[in-house]
Design a protein around this motif. Structure first.
Motif, PDB file in Angstrom:
ATOM      1  N   PHE A 187       6.521  -3.436  -6.955  1.00 51.89           N
ATOM      2  CA  PHE A 187       5.284  -2.648  -7.041  1.00 51.89           C
ATOM      3  C   PHE A 187       4.206  -3.241  -6.147  1.00 51.89           C
ATOM      4  CE2 PHE A 187       1.269  -1.696  -9.465  1.00 51.89           C
ATOM      5  CZ  PHE A 187       1.182  -0.369  -9.068  1.00 51.89           C
ATOM      6  N   GLN A 188       4.055  -4.559  -6.174  1.00 51.17           N
ATOM      7  CA  GLN A 188       3.048  -5.192  -5.322  1.00 51.17           C
ATOM      8  C   GLN A 188       3.368  -4.992  -3.842  1.00 51.17           C
ATOM      9  OE1 GLN A 188       1.882  -9.170  -6.357  1.00 51.17           O
ATOM     10  NE2 GLN A 188       1.672  -8.647  -8.510  1.00 51.17           N
ATOM     11  N   ARG A 189       4.644  -5.110  -3.486  1.00 48.51           N
ATOM     12  CA  ARG A 189       5.060  -4.879  -2.101  1.00 48.51           C
ATOM     13  C   ARG A 189       4.753  -3.433  -1.709  1.00 48.51           C
ATOM     14  NH1 ARG A 189       9.293  -7.742  -2.775  1.00 48.51           N
ATOM     15  NH2 ARG A 189      10.614  -6.058  -3.503  1.00 48.51           N
ATOM     16  N   TRP A 190       5.049  -2.498  -2.609  1.00 48.67           N
ATOM     17  CA  TRP A 190       4.773  -1.083  -2.362  1.00 48.67           C
ATOM     18  C   TRP A 190       3.271  -0.855  -2.152  1.00 48.67           C
ATOM     19  CZ3 TRP A 190       5.036   3.647  -0.922  1.00 48.67           C
ATOM     20  CH2 TRP A 190       4.128   4.580  -1.416  1.00 48.67           C
ATOM     21  N   MET A 191       2.447  -1.411  -3.041  1.00 50.86           N
ATOM     22  CA  MET A 191       1.000  -1.210  -2.914  1.00 50.86           C
ATOM     23  C   MET A 191       0.504  -1.696  -1.557  1.00 50.86           C
ATOM     24  SD  MET A 191      -0.837  -1.982  -6.574  1.00 50.86           S
ATOM     25  CE  MET A 191      -0.305  -3.665  -6.683  1.00 50.86           C
ATOM     26  N   GLN A 192       0.956  -2.865  -1.129  1.00 55.29           N
ATOM     27  CA  GLN A 192       0.510  -3.403   0.153  1.00 55.29           C
ATOM     28  C   GLN A 192       1.022  -2.557   1.318  1.00 55.29           C
ATOM     29  OE1 GLN A 192       1.357  -7.729  -0.685  1.00 55.29           O
ATOM     30  NE2 GLN A 192      -0.694  -7.865   0.207  1.00 55.29           N
ATOM     31  N   SER A 193       2.244  -2.075   1.238  1.00 55.01           N
ATOM     32  CA  SER A 193       2.767  -1.213   2.299  1.00 55.01           C
ATOM     33  C   SER A 193       1.980   0.087   2.367  1.00 55.01           C
ATOM     34  CB  SER A 193       4.247  -0.904   2.058  1.00 55.01           C
ATOM     35  OG  SER A 193       5.014  -2.079   2.143  1.00 55.01           O
ATOM     36  N   CYS A 194       1.701   0.677   1.218  1.00 51.47           N
ATOM     37  CA  CYS A 194       0.936   1.919   1.168  1.00 51.47           C
ATOM     38  C   CYS A 194      -0.488   1.687   1.668  1.00 51.47           C
ATOM     39  CB  CYS A 194       0.935   2.470  -0.259  1.00 51.47           C
ATOM     40  SG  CYS A 194       0.328   4.155  -0.393  1.00 51.47           S
TER      41      CYS A 194
END
Length: 174
Positions: free
Chosen positions: A41-48
């Motif tokens: 989720f944290q990786r996703w948030m940063q990518s987004c």
């Protein structure tokens, strides 16, 4: 079927076998899945966020800016921390200062309190983030047809957070 497998033949996957006693096997499996989910989720948030034009934001910064934008109402740092279940106000304060420097939020003093509002730049970022999220994540999840189940999982996770909070208080008295 091995002795670690349950009646269903399910083989638990854990990251810390020394914590996975017979009594706590499913809890250990849940905690490992939660760790994996949190990191993804944290990786996703940063990518987004990067795709939305803000590569310098940490996962906490992203959560804070979206919380400040939530319902477009001014919020105090304590309100944001409470909503996100964060004990350390300093980390939220640091994040808000960073967001203010980036001109995503602005502050207004009202008596003794400081309230934070989203700026037009912050609103544009949050809306672009939402659009990227819809395109890349929401569309992908639609194909799985698990919307109702996600609501049930969210309810269960909020309930479990209360157990972890209570256990945290209990362990401090040992």
């Amino acid at each position: 079927m091995t002795e670690k497998q349950g009646q269903s033949g399910h083989m638990p996957i854990v990251s810390s076998s020394h914590l996975a006693s017979n009594e706590a096997m499913t809890l250990s499996e849940f905690e490992y899945a939660l760790t994996m989910m949190n990191n993804a989720f944290q990786r996703w948030m940063q990518s987004c966020s990067t795709t939305s034009g803000m590569s310098e934001l940490s996962p906490l910064d992203i959560l804070v800016v979206h919380n400040i934008y939530h319902r477009n109402r001014p919020k105090r740092i304590a309100d944001v921390a409470f909503t996100l279940n964060i004990d350390d106000l300093h980390t939220v304060s640091y994040s808000v200062r960073k967001l203010a420097k980036l001109e995503l939020v602005t502050s207004v003093r009202q008596g003794k309190d400081t309230f934070y509002n989203i700026t037009p730049n912050g609103e544009a970022f949050c809306n672009h983030y939402r659009d990227v999220r819809e395109q890349c994540l929401v569309e992908a999840l639609k194909t799985m047809n698990i919307n109702d189940q996600l609501g049930d999982v969210a309810t269960l996770m909020r309930t479990l957070s209360g157990f972890y909070d209570q256990a945290s208080r209990a362990v401090r008295s040992l």
